[in-house]
Design an enzyme around this catalytic site. Structure first.
Site, short mmCIF file in Angstrom:
data_model
loop_
_atom_site.label_atom_id
_atom_site.label_comp_id
_atom_site.label_asym_id
_atom_site.label_seq_id
_atom_site.Cartn_x
_atom_site.Cartn_y
_atom_site.Cartn_z
N ASN A 132 35.38 24.83 45.82
CA ASN A 132 36.40 25.09 46.93
C ASN A 132 37.07 23.77 47.19
O ASN A 132 36.35 22.55 47.03
CB ASN A 132 35.64 25.36 48.03
CG ASN A 132 34.55 24.71 48.57
OD1 ASN A 132 33.42 24.23 47.64
ND2 ASN A 132 34.07 24.97 49.86
N GLU A 152 39.02 22.30 49.99
CA GLU A 152 39.83 22.38 51.43
C GLU A 152 40.90 21.40 51.79
O GLU A 152 41.39 20.69 50.93
CB GLU A 152 38.60 22.04 52.23
CG GLU A 152 37.24 22.94 52.15
CD GLU A 152 36.44 22.84 53.15
OE1 GLU A 152 36.40 21.69 54.01
OE2 GLU A 152 35.59 23.87 53.32
N CYS A 158 39.40 28.88 47.67
CA CYS A 158 37.73 29.10 47.42
C CYS A 158 37.27 28.57 45.92
O CYS A 158 38.35 28.76 45.17
CB CYS A 158 37.41 30.68 47.75
SG CYS A 158 37.38 31.04 49.63
N GLU A 215 36.10 30.66 43.77
CA GLU A 215 36.37 31.78 42.81
C GLU A 215 37.81 31.60 42.30
O GLU A 215 37.92 31.81 41.12
CB GLU A 215 35.90 33.13 43.68
CG GLU A 215 34.46 33.13 43.98
CD GLU A 215 34.27 32.72 45.39
OE1 GLU A 215 34.58 31.58 45.75
OE2 GLU A 215 33.34 33.28 45.98
N CYS A 274 34.67 35.97 49.61
CA CYS A 274 35.57 36.21 50.57
C CYS A 274 36.53 37.57 50.17
O CYS A 274 36.66 37.56 48.96
CB CYS A 274 36.26 35.30 51.27
SG CYS A 274 37.80 34.66 50.35
N CYS A 321 39.50 36.50 47.91
CA CYS A 321 39.00 36.32 46.45
C CYS A 321 38.46 37.54 45.58
O CYS A 321 38.98 37.86 44.42
CB CYS A 321 37.64 35.38 46.39
SG CYS A 321 38.20 33.69 46.74
#
Ligand code: THU
Length: 139
Positions: free
Chosen positions: A42, A44, A53, A55, A86, A89
């Site tokens: 991830n 940010e 993210c 993934e 999530c 994703c």
């Protein structure tokens, strides 16, 4: 299928997570049908919605290298339990992966993991087949 190697790469990728706001690191490792592995973490951003993210990082790395056929993804987070991807994703995985056969490996560790197929994580997904014929190109 033995997913220990894939999980090891997801755990390793987690070390590169850039997560100064949530302090929650996630790593992913995406397996192509030809046997290559693309990892991701991830990333940010101070503008929180720009966060990517783990993934999706892995998927975008792979697609940008010309890969579009995927078999499985392993995901490991800092939660000390199975980490479900999530919703965004799941939708991104659904763009490239066969819903019934693509395996999502929710890995707490190399020894402790659960496997679910994408259709169980995103039932009733909006897929390319739901677009009108003629709206889809190969590009
Ligand atoms: N995160 C992921 O990387 N993958 C998931 O499936 C869930 C959430 C990240 C996004 C954000 O950087 C942090 O975890 C907290 O939500």
């Amino acid at each position: 299928m033995d997913y220990q190697g894939l999980i090891a790469q997801a755990i390793e990728a987690k070390q590169s997570a850039y997560a100064p706001y949530s302090h929650f690191r996630v790593g992913a490792a995406l397996l192509t049908k030809s046997g290559k592995i693309y990892s991701g973490c991830n990333v940010e951003n101070v503008s929180f919605s720009a966060t990517n993210c783990a993934e999706r990082t892995a998927v975008y790395k792979a697609v940008s290298e010309g890969e579009r056929e995927f078999a499985a993804i392993a995901v490991n987070g800092d939660n000390g339990d199975y980490l479900p991807p999530c919703g965004v994703c799941r939708q991104v995985l659904a763009e490239f992966c066969d819903m019934e056969t693509f395996e999502v490996v929710l890995a707490n560790s190399e020894e402790d993991y659960r496997i679910v197929t994408l259709d169980r994580l995103l039932p009733g997904a909006f897929l390319v087949k739901n677009l009108k014929a003629g709206d889809v190109s190969d590009v």
